[in-house]
Every structure is written in C-alpha cells, then in structure tokens.
Design an enzyme around this catalytic site. Structure first.
Site, PDB file in Angstrom:
ATOM      1  N   GLY A   1       0.827  -1.192   0.000  1.00 13.40           N
ATOM      2  CA  GLY A   1       0.000   0.000   0.000  1.00 13.40           C
ATOM      3  C   GLY A   1       0.862   1.241   0.000  1.00 13.40           C
TER       4      GLY A   1
ATOM      5  N   GLN B   1       2.804   9.885   1.385  1.00 15.39           N
ATOM      6  CA  GLN B   1       4.130   9.283   1.516  1.00 15.39           C
ATOM      7  C   GLN B   1       5.079   9.689   0.397  1.00 15.39           C
ATOM      8  OE1 GLN B   1       2.165   5.261   2.247  1.00 15.39           O
ATOM      9  NE2 GLN B   1       4.152   5.041   3.261  1.00 15.39           N
TER      10      GLN B   1
ATOM     11  N   CYS C   1       5.761  -0.344   7.234  1.00 15.79           N
ATOM     12  CA  CYS C   1       5.414   0.836   6.449  1.00 15.79           C
ATOM     13  C   CYS C   1       6.610   1.248   5.607  1.00 15.79           C
ATOM     14  CB  CYS C   1       5.011   1.968   7.393  1.00 15.79           C
ATOM     15  SG  CYS C   1       4.527   3.492   6.565  1.00 15.79           S
ATOM     16  N   LEU C   2       6.349   1.597   4.357  1.00 13.36           N
ATOM     17  CA  LEU C   2       7.433   2.053   3.493  1.00 13.36           C
ATOM     18  C   LEU C   2       8.073   3.339   4.011  1.00 13.36           C
ATOM     19  CD1 LEU C   2       5.860   1.293  -0.003  1.00 13.36           C
ATOM     20  CD2 LEU C   2       7.540  -0.076   1.271  1.00 13.36           C
TER      21      LEU C   2
ATOM     22  N   HIS D   1      -4.611   1.620   7.579  1.00  9.54           N
ATOM     23  CA  HIS D   1      -3.236   2.109   7.681  1.00  9.54           C
ATOM     24  C   HIS D   1      -3.003   3.241   6.678  1.00  9.54           C
ATOM     25  CE1 HIS D   1       1.262   1.326   8.016  1.00  9.54           C
ATOM     26  NE2 HIS D   1       1.187   2.005   6.885  1.00  9.54           N
ATOM     27  N   GLU D   2      -3.415   3.034   5.432  1.00  7.84           N
ATOM     28  CA  GLU D   2      -3.177   4.050   4.396  1.00  7.84           C
ATOM     29  C   GLU D   2      -4.063   5.277   4.598  1.00  7.84           C
ATOM     30  OE1 GLU D   2      -0.547   3.774   2.703  1.00  7.84           O
ATOM     31  OE2 GLU D   2      -0.198   1.646   3.044  1.00  7.84           O
TER      32      GLU D   2
ATOM     33  N   HIS E   1      -2.488   7.615   6.926  1.00  6.75           N
ATOM     34  CA  HIS E   1      -1.485   8.490   6.302  1.00  6.75           C
ATOM     35  C   HIS E   1      -2.123   9.774   5.783  1.00  6.75           C
ATOM     36  CE1 HIS E   1       2.291   6.343   6.379  1.00  6.75           C
ATOM     37  NE2 HIS E   1       1.711   5.242   5.918  1.00  6.75           N
TER      38      HIS E   1
END
Length: 168
Positions: free
Chosen positions: A46, A51, A92-93, A134-135, A138
């Site tokens: 994701g 991000q 997470c990225l 989660h996304e 963000h």
C-alpha cells in the site's frame, strides 16, 4: 512512469493532512501510475500520496499474493462494521525495516472513488481492512508508530534519524 521518493519517519511532511481530490485528469492518472511503480519497486502492499509528498486524498494498494490486483482509492472514508479488533504486525514504506503489532477494527465499510471519479463502496476484512485503515491514517497525518508506546516510537525515530544522517 517514474519511481517517486518515499518520505521517511520522522519527516514532518508525513504529518500533513491531505486535501480532497477534485480533478480527475491525466495528471492524477500519471501520479497513480507512478505510485504503483514506486510501491511495487519498494515491495510494499500500500502507498498513500502523502508518503510521496503529494497531500491529496489518494491511496493505492495491492494485497494479492501475485501482485496482480492493483486498487485505487480516491477520497476514501470508512465506517467500522465490527468493533472486534484484529492484530497485525504492520510495517510501512515510510518506516523502513520496522514492524510492530497494531490492533485495528476487523471489518469496515469503505467508500471511495476510482481513478475516473466513479464512486464505489464495499465491505473489507482481514489484511485488506488493515491496509486500508493504515493508508487512510497516512492521509490524516498519522503513522502506525502512533499506535505503539512512546518508548518504542522514540527508539525507531532515533534509529531512522541515525540511518538517514549516515546515508546523507
């Protein structure tokens, strides 16, 4: 298409709240394509526009085993359908190399728009529900490390700041 730079915690730009997408045009489609290339290159499941330093309410994901089910969510919202919580070891990225157990509602109803602006909604559970929450976090300037203890969060922050300083 291009691989975009992914912001890393504790970059303050990750805390910016995203604004709604109102223009469904070629620029948006180009951004979506670049985000998919970036996510797949980074081996993620994701990615939120925040991000990659684009503060619009846009996220993409692909939770399939074969990475062959890309999905786009524009202006996403969700309602909790089951308040029972599921635990997942989230990564997470934007917080590379770290995984922590986070509890989130097990089943949600998601509403969003696709890349053409068409509205849709569906019920999501399991990993898909966790990834969406989660996304969407963000887009609200929130990270999964906000769900863990201050001590753990500060350790992660220190390690990442050290790595970022050493690679600069």
């Amino acid at each position: 298409m291009a691989v975009l730079q992914i912001l890393e915690f504790p970059d303050p730009r990750l805390r910016k709240i995203a604004s709604g997408v109102t223009s469904f045009d070629s620029n948006l489609n180009h951004l979506i394509d670049d985000m998919f290339e970036t996510m797949y290159e980074a081996q993620g499941i994701g990615l939120a526009a925040t991000q990659v330093n684009v503060h619009k309410r846009l996220l993409i994901l692909d939770v399939s085993e074969n990475k062959d089910s890309p999905r786009v969510f524009i202006n996403p919202t969700f309602d909790i359908l089951d308040h029972e919580l599921s635990e997942y070891d989230e990564g997470c990225l934007s917080v590379p190399g770290f995984y922590e157990t986070v509890c989130r509602p097990r089943v949600i109803m998601v509403a969003a728009q696709d890349r053409d602006g068409a509205q849709f909604e569906f019920e999501a559970g399991g990993l898909l529900a966790t990834c969406l929450q989660h996304e969407i976090d963000h887009l609200e300037g929130k990270l999964f490390v906000d769900y863990i203890s201050t001590l753990k969060r500060n350790r992660i922050r220190s390690k990442l700041e050290k790595e970022q300083k050493n690679s600069a």
